[in-house]
Design an enzyme around this catalytic site. Structure first.
Site, short mmCIF file in Angstrom:
data_model
loop_
_atom_site.label_atom_id
_atom_site.label_comp_id
_atom_site.label_asym_id
_atom_site.label_seq_id
_atom_site.Cartn_x
_atom_site.Cartn_y
_atom_site.Cartn_z
N LEU A 183 0.86 -1.18 0.00
CA LEU A 183 0.00 0.00 0.00
C LEU A 183 0.90 1.23 0.00
O LEU A 183 1.48 1.59 1.02
CB LEU A 183 -0.92 -0.01 1.23
N ILE A 184 1.03 1.85 -1.16
CA ILE A 184 2.02 2.91 -1.36
C ILE A 184 1.33 4.27 -1.37
O ILE A 184 0.37 4.48 -2.10
CB ILE A 184 2.81 2.67 -2.68
N LYS A 265 -8.63 3.24 7.27
CA LYS A 265 -7.61 2.20 7.11
C LYS A 265 -8.26 0.83 6.86
O LYS A 265 -7.75 0.02 6.08
CB LYS A 265 -6.70 2.14 8.34
N GLY A 287 3.29 0.54 5.73
CA GLY A 287 4.44 1.19 6.36
C GLY A 287 4.19 1.62 7.79
O GLY A 287 4.88 2.50 8.30
N GLN A 296 -2.13 3.76 14.82
CA GLN A 296 -1.13 2.70 14.83
C GLN A 296 -0.82 2.18 16.23
O GLN A 296 0.30 1.80 16.54
CB GLN A 296 0.14 3.19 14.12
N CYS A 456 15.80 13.43 -19.42
CA CYS A 456 16.28 12.24 -18.71
C CYS A 456 16.57 11.17 -19.76
O CYS A 456 16.23 11.33 -20.93
CB CYS A 456 15.27 11.74 -17.67
#
Length: 484
Positions: A183-184, A265, A287, A296, A456
């Protein structure tokens, strides 16, 4: 040009069958990555090491950089390979090669040997070391902490001089463990936790919950592409983007303020669990670190896990924020994370630190789960290897130029390592080096009367950055396209 790849020690203590499988997978991973950059590369596996050869000496710095980021490699050696006849010939070749380097220095000789010979490794060290000491008057033997360590390896009928040693990132080769879904969010924590699972041998897919519009997604794609391109490009991985704005809206409207964080969440892990099930992925990765924010706590994390329907991995659970930021800096995601706002924290003013299961379930009865189901069904699925194509579709309003005008300035957004290795020099043209991860924070400080043409190597990051700048009101940007 030859490299000797030494394996992560935990691989070497596996059973024969497991060790062989791991080495075979690592060999394939190395070949998949290096072949894209050097078509002459040969990768050969042995019992306890892997040999990499290339005919193109000019590719040495780039190959070293690539090998340093492949999971499963503990360290690797640059070696010079020569034939030899006997022990005295080994000494003669060592003297020829090391004479100038050992003048006025202390030294010791360290040797390793494979194959059948009339001498041992210790005898090589004594004979060669004694000879060097006799023939170089100002050199002195010092077995502990010498100025120079002369490293020699004898592999059957070949003499190998160790020119340099480079550290790898260790860990297990990607593909030796099951797939996971990370989960980013683009922040410090999710980037580091993703890297930790890559390093542990899992192919990491990415699930992004979009709460902040196109600019948020562009920033996250930059981080995901960086992690994949630098550490995981041996494998195909998926990027899944789920628009969560409607879900957040439903939570804001229907859920008690103090319970919003935990409910959000739970909705995220529910959605991620459905995606993981679709692709037969064994676990999701977050994370989260114990006590870092209100959601958390152990009580809240347990309630969040109940909604997942699959295993939830939290590699950062005991890490301090300072440690996490240090790791982000090490893996190259720090500056991207700095520019990423934290959207999850804005929806609850007085979050509960010890949610009650019955209260959470009662609040969720007010939630319309069709909205969550619709968000998952309408998710965008992207192969990261094709991110350049998808980026191109999204930046049709960004001009690509190959001929520069008088007011154009080249903005080289490659990493410092890339610019040092291959500087961009254009005759009579100003080039400003600004790494891609600093563009969002520092572009506004440039002279805005100029037109900036972003460059780039592959054009992926330049297009992402150009779109990001356009989204933020900068219209003086284009993308440099090399003339064919």
């Amino acid at each position: 040009m030859k490299f000797i790849i030494k394996l992560f020690p935990e691989i070497m203590i596996k059973s024969d069958s497991v060790r062989k499988r791991f080495i075979k997978i690592l060999t394939g991973n190395i070949r998949n990555i290096l072949d894209k950059h050097d078509d002459s590369v040969a990768v050969v596996r042995h019992w306890d090491f892997i040999e990499v050869r290339s005919k193109h000496e000019e590719n040495r710095p780039h190959l070293i950089e690539l090998l340093q980021c492949i999971p499963g490699i503990h360290h690797f050696l640059e070696v010079e390979e020569r034939p030899f006849t006997d022990l005295h010939n080994i000494f003669e070749q060592t003297l020829e090669r090391m004479r100038d380097e050992l003048v006025d220095k202390t030294f010791c000789v360290r040797a390793k040997r494979r194959g059948k010979h009339s001498f041992s490794s210790l005898e090589i060290e004594r004979y060669v070391g004694g000879g060097l000491n006799q023939h170089i008057e100002t050199a002195k033997v010092k077995l502990k902490n010498p100025d120079v360590t002369v490293r020699i390896e004898v592999d059957n009928d070949k003499l190998l001089f160790i020119q340099a040693r480079h550290e790898g990132i260790g860990g297990y080769p990607i593909g030796t463990q099951e797939d996971v879904l990370s989960l980013i969010s683009g922040g410090f924590d999710s980037g580091v936790s993703s890297y930790m699972l890559i390093r542990r041998g899992s192919r990491v897919h990415y699930c992004f919950f979009n709460l902040g519009g196109a600019a948020h997604e562009i920033g996250v794609k930059q981080m995901v592409y960086h992690l994949w391109n630098r550490y995981g490009s041996s494998h195909k991985v998926r990027f899944i983007a789920i628009n969560f704005e409607a879900v957040v809206g439903e939570i804001l409207e229907k859920i008690d303020n103090g319970q919003m964080g935990v409910v959000l969440k739970r909705m995220m892990v529910r959605a991620a669990g459905k995606v993981a099930q679709r692709f037969a992925i064994e676990a999701i990765v977050t994370g989260e670190a114990l006590g870092q924010v209100s959601s958390q706590t152990l009580t809240n994390l347990r309630l969040i896990d109940e909604a997942a329907g699959t295993l939830v991995l939290r590699p950062l659970i005991t890490h301090d924020k300072e440690q996490i930021i240090a790791m982000a800096k090490q893996i190259g995601t720090e500056d991207i994370a700095k520019s990423m706002p934290e959207f999850c924290g804005v929806i609850s003013k007085n979050p509960t630190v010890k949610a009650v299961r019955e209260r959470i379930l009662a609040e969720e009865e007010h939630f319309d789960f069709d909205i969550l189901e619709s968000a998952v069904q309408n998710a965008e699925y992207l192969d990261i290897r094709q991110i350049a194509e998808e980026t191109a579709k999204g930046v049709v309003e960004i001009d690509g130029v190959s001929v520069l005008g008088e007011n154009d300035v080249i903005l080289d957004i490659r990493s410092p390592e890339e610019t040092d290795e291959n500087p961009l020099a254009l005759e009579n043209r100003q080039v400003i080096e600004l790494p891609f991860y600093k563009v969002s924070s520092q572009f506004g400080e440039l002279d805005q009367s100029k037109n900036y043409v972003l460059y780039c190597e592959r054009g992926v990051m330049s297009k992402l950055q150009a779109l990001y700048l356009k989204e933020n009101g900068f219209n003086n940007v284009q993308v440099f396209v090399k003339a064919k």
